[in-house]
Motif scaffolding. Sequence first.
Motif, PDB file in Angstrom:
ATOM      1  N   ARG A 276       0.832  -1.208   0.000  1.00 39.39           N
ATOM      2  CA  ARG A 276       0.000   0.000   0.000  1.00 39.39           C
ATOM      3  C   ARG A 276       0.862   1.251   0.000  1.00 39.39           C
ATOM      4  O   ARG A 276       0.615   2.193  -0.766  1.00 39.39           O
ATOM      5  CB  ARG A 276      -0.926  -0.008   1.228  1.00 39.39           C
ATOM      6  CG  ARG A 276      -1.878   1.182   1.285  1.00 39.39           C
ATOM      7  CD  ARG A 276      -2.713   1.160   2.564  1.00 39.39           C
ATOM      8  NE  ARG A 276      -1.951   1.037   3.795  1.00 39.39           N
ATOM      9  CZ  ARG A 276      -1.319   2.052   4.398  1.00 39.39           C
ATOM     10  NH1 ARG A 276      -1.319   3.257   3.860  1.00 39.39           N
ATOM     11  NH2 ARG A 276      -0.681   1.845   5.528  1.00 39.39           N
ATOM     12  N   LEU A 277       1.908   1.261   0.824  1.00 43.82           N
ATOM     13  CA  LEU A 277       2.800   2.424   0.879  1.00 43.82           C
ATOM     14  C   LEU A 277       3.538   2.628  -0.445  1.00 43.82           C
ATOM     15  O   LEU A 277       3.726   3.773  -0.892  1.00 43.82           O
ATOM     16  CB  LEU A 277       3.797   2.277   2.032  1.00 43.82           C
ATOM     17  CG  LEU A 277       3.232   2.447   3.434  1.00 43.82           C
ATOM     18  CD1 LEU A 277       4.296   2.101   4.474  1.00 43.82           C
ATOM     19  CD2 LEU A 277       2.721   3.856   3.648  1.00 43.82           C
ATOM     20  N   GLU A 278       3.953   1.544  -1.074  1.00 42.21           N
ATOM     21  CA  GLU A 278       4.635   1.666  -2.370  1.00 42.21           C
ATOM     22  C   GLU A 278       3.700   2.277  -3.410  1.00 42.21           C
ATOM     23  O   GLU A 278       4.108   3.136  -4.209  1.00 42.21           O
ATOM     24  CB  GLU A 278       5.137   0.296  -2.834  1.00 42.21           C
ATOM     25  CG  GLU A 278       6.342  -0.197  -2.054  1.00 42.21           C
ATOM     26  CD  GLU A 278       6.751  -1.624  -2.411  1.00 42.21           C
ATOM     27  OE1 GLU A 278       6.021  -2.300  -3.167  1.00 42.21           O
ATOM     28  OE2 GLU A 278       7.809  -2.054  -1.905  1.00 42.21           O
ATOM     29  N   LYS A 279       2.418   1.875  -3.409  1.00 43.44           N
ATOM     30  CA  LYS A 279       1.444   2.444  -4.340  1.00 43.44           C
ATOM     31  C   LYS A 279       1.237   3.925  -4.063  1.00 43.44           C
ATOM     32  O   LYS A 279       1.162   4.736  -4.995  1.00 43.44           O
ATOM     33  CB  LYS A 279       0.114   1.697  -4.238  1.00 43.44           C
ATOM     34  CG  LYS A 279       0.143   0.317  -4.836  1.00 43.44           C
ATOM     35  CD  LYS A 279      -1.205  -0.375  -4.691  1.00 43.44           C
ATOM     36  CE  LYS A 279      -1.177  -1.780  -5.270  1.00 43.44           C
ATOM     37  NZ  LYS A 279      -2.457  -2.480  -5.090  1.00 43.44           N
ATOM     38  N   GLU A 280       1.136   4.293  -2.787  1.00 40.38           N
ATOM     39  CA  GLU A 280       0.946   5.700  -2.431  1.00 40.38           C
ATOM     40  C   GLU A 280       2.156   6.530  -2.832  1.00 40.38           C
ATOM     41  O   GLU A 280       2.003   7.651  -3.336  1.00 40.38           O
ATOM     42  CB  GLU A 280       0.682   5.842  -0.931  1.00 40.38           C
ATOM     43  CG  GLU A 280      -0.692   5.358  -0.514  1.00 40.38           C
ATOM     44  CD  GLU A 280      -0.934   5.503   0.984  1.00 40.38           C
ATOM     45  OE1 GLU A 280      -0.143   6.171   1.682  1.00 40.38           O
ATOM     46  OE2 GLU A 280      -1.934   4.937   1.456  1.00 40.38           O
TER      47      GLU A 280
ATOM     48  N   ALA B 135       2.007   7.044  -6.511  1.00 45.19           N
ATOM     49  CA  ALA B 135       0.980   8.039  -6.829  1.00 45.19           C
ATOM     50  C   ALA B 135       1.489   9.443  -6.542  1.00 45.19           C
ATOM     51  O   ALA B 135       1.252  10.375  -7.335  1.00 45.19           O
ATOM     52  CB  ALA B 135      -0.288   7.754  -6.043  1.00 45.19           C
ATOM     53  N   ILE B 136       2.195   9.612  -5.423  1.00 43.39           N
ATOM     54  CA  ILE B 136       2.757  10.932  -5.081  1.00 43.39           C
ATOM     55  C   ILE B 136       3.800  11.346  -6.113  1.00 43.39           C
ATOM     56  O   ILE B 136       3.838  12.512  -6.550  1.00 43.39           O
ATOM     57  CB  ILE B 136       3.350  10.918  -3.655  1.00 43.39           C
ATOM     58  CG1 ILE B 136       2.237  10.779  -2.619  1.00 43.39           C
ATOM     59  CG2 ILE B 136       4.189  12.160  -3.395  1.00 43.39           C
ATOM     60  CD1 ILE B 136       2.723  10.532  -1.208  1.00 43.39           C
ATOM     61  N   GLN B 137       4.639  10.410  -6.534  1.00 45.44           N
ATOM     62  CA  GLN B 137       5.649  10.722  -7.553  1.00 45.44           C
ATOM     63  C   GLN B 137       4.983  11.129  -8.864  1.00 45.44           C
ATOM     64  O   GLN B 137       5.413  12.090  -9.515  1.00 45.44           O
ATOM     65  CB  GLN B 137       6.573   9.511  -7.780  1.00 45.44           C
ATOM     66  CG  GLN B 137       7.536   9.275  -6.642  1.00 45.44           C
ATOM     67  CD  GLN B 137       8.353   7.998  -6.830  1.00 45.44           C
ATOM     68  OE1 GLN B 137       7.953   7.103  -7.578  1.00 45.44           O
ATOM     69  NE2 GLN B 137       9.480   7.932  -6.128  1.00 45.44           N
ATOM     70  N   ASN B 138       3.934  10.416  -9.256  1.00 43.98           N
ATOM     71  CA  ASN B 138       3.217  10.765 -10.488  1.00 43.98           C
ATOM     72  C   ASN B 138       2.584  12.144 -10.363  1.00 43.98           C
ATOM     73  O   ASN B 138       2.624  12.951 -11.301  1.00 43.98           O
ATOM     74  CB  ASN B 138       2.152   9.713 -10.813  1.00 43.98           C
ATOM     75  CG  ASN B 138       2.765   8.402 -11.254  1.00 43.98           C
ATOM     76  OD1 ASN B 138       3.898   8.366 -11.733  1.00 43.98           O
ATOM     77  ND2 ASN B 138       2.017   7.321 -11.100  1.00 43.98           N
ATOM     78  N   SER B 139       2.005  12.440  -9.211  1.00 45.17           N
ATOM     79  CA  SER B 139       1.398  13.753  -8.986  1.00 45.17           C
ATOM     80  C   SER B 139       2.446  14.846  -9.061  1.00 45.17           C
ATOM     81  O   SER B 139       2.204  15.921  -9.630  1.00 45.17           O
ATOM     82  CB  SER B 139       0.706  13.804  -7.623  1.00 45.17           C
ATOM     83  OG  SER B 139      -0.358  12.917  -7.575  1.00 45.17           O
ATOM     84  N   LEU B 140       3.620  14.588  -8.489  1.00 42.21           N
ATOM     85  CA  LEU B 140       4.701  15.583  -8.545  1.00 42.21           C
ATOM     86  C   LEU B 140       5.152  15.824  -9.987  1.00 42.21           C
ATOM     87  O   LEU B 140       5.394  16.970 -10.395  1.00 42.21           O
ATOM     88  CB  LEU B 140       5.888  15.134  -7.687  1.00 42.21           C
ATOM     89  CG  LEU B 140       5.738  15.283  -6.178  1.00 42.21           C
ATOM     90  CD1 LEU B 140       6.918  14.658  -5.459  1.00 42.21           C
ATOM     91  CD2 LEU B 140       5.620  16.750  -5.802  1.00 42.21           C
ATOM     92  N   GLU B 141       5.252  14.751 -10.767  1.00 44.27           N
ATOM     93  CA  GLU B 141       5.654  14.897 -12.174  1.00 44.27           C
ATOM     94  C   GLU B 141       4.615  15.717 -12.939  1.00 44.27           C
ATOM     95  O   GLU B 141       4.963  16.608 -13.717  1.00 44.27           O
ATOM     96  CB  GLU B 141       5.842  13.523 -12.815  1.00 44.27           C
ATOM     97  CG  GLU B 141       7.085  12.800 -12.354  1.00 44.27           C
ATOM     98  CD  GLU B 141       7.190  11.387 -12.934  1.00 44.27           C
ATOM     99  OE1 GLU B 141       6.371  11.030 -13.820  1.00 44.27           O
ATOM    100  OE2 GLU B 141       8.098  10.664 -12.490  1.00 44.27           O
TER     101      GLU B 141
END
Length: 120
Positions: A96-100, A103-109
């Motif tokens: 779950r943490l890896e997915k989050e 997702a945060i990395q994608n949002s930052l990009e």
Amino acid sequence: MKASTFVLGIIAGSAAAAVTVLYSTPQSGKELRSSVKSASSDLKYKLQDVKVKLADMKHSVKHLANEAKEYIPQTVDGVKESIEKWQMSTASNQVRLEKEILAIQNSLEELEKSIAAQNR
């Protein structure tokens, strides 16, 4: 230190002390012989006591080594089992943490791309 070296040291020290006492005592011969006999008897008792205590210590060390051989592997197995259980119980959280994080990395990009587009 070996027990034989220890006992040899006690005997040598006792002999040196006896010689020193013989040459420096103001006692008569009869008193001196009585004193030497008493000291000899006392020394024999003390040496016997040292032997008994060394035997007890040897037995205790042997007993401790046997217990360590028995209990250390059990303890190590218990710790390994606990670690495996912990890893299994935290595996779902890890996923779950890896997915989050992804997702945060994608949002930052996306945010960086959006900022870069606005700055043009």
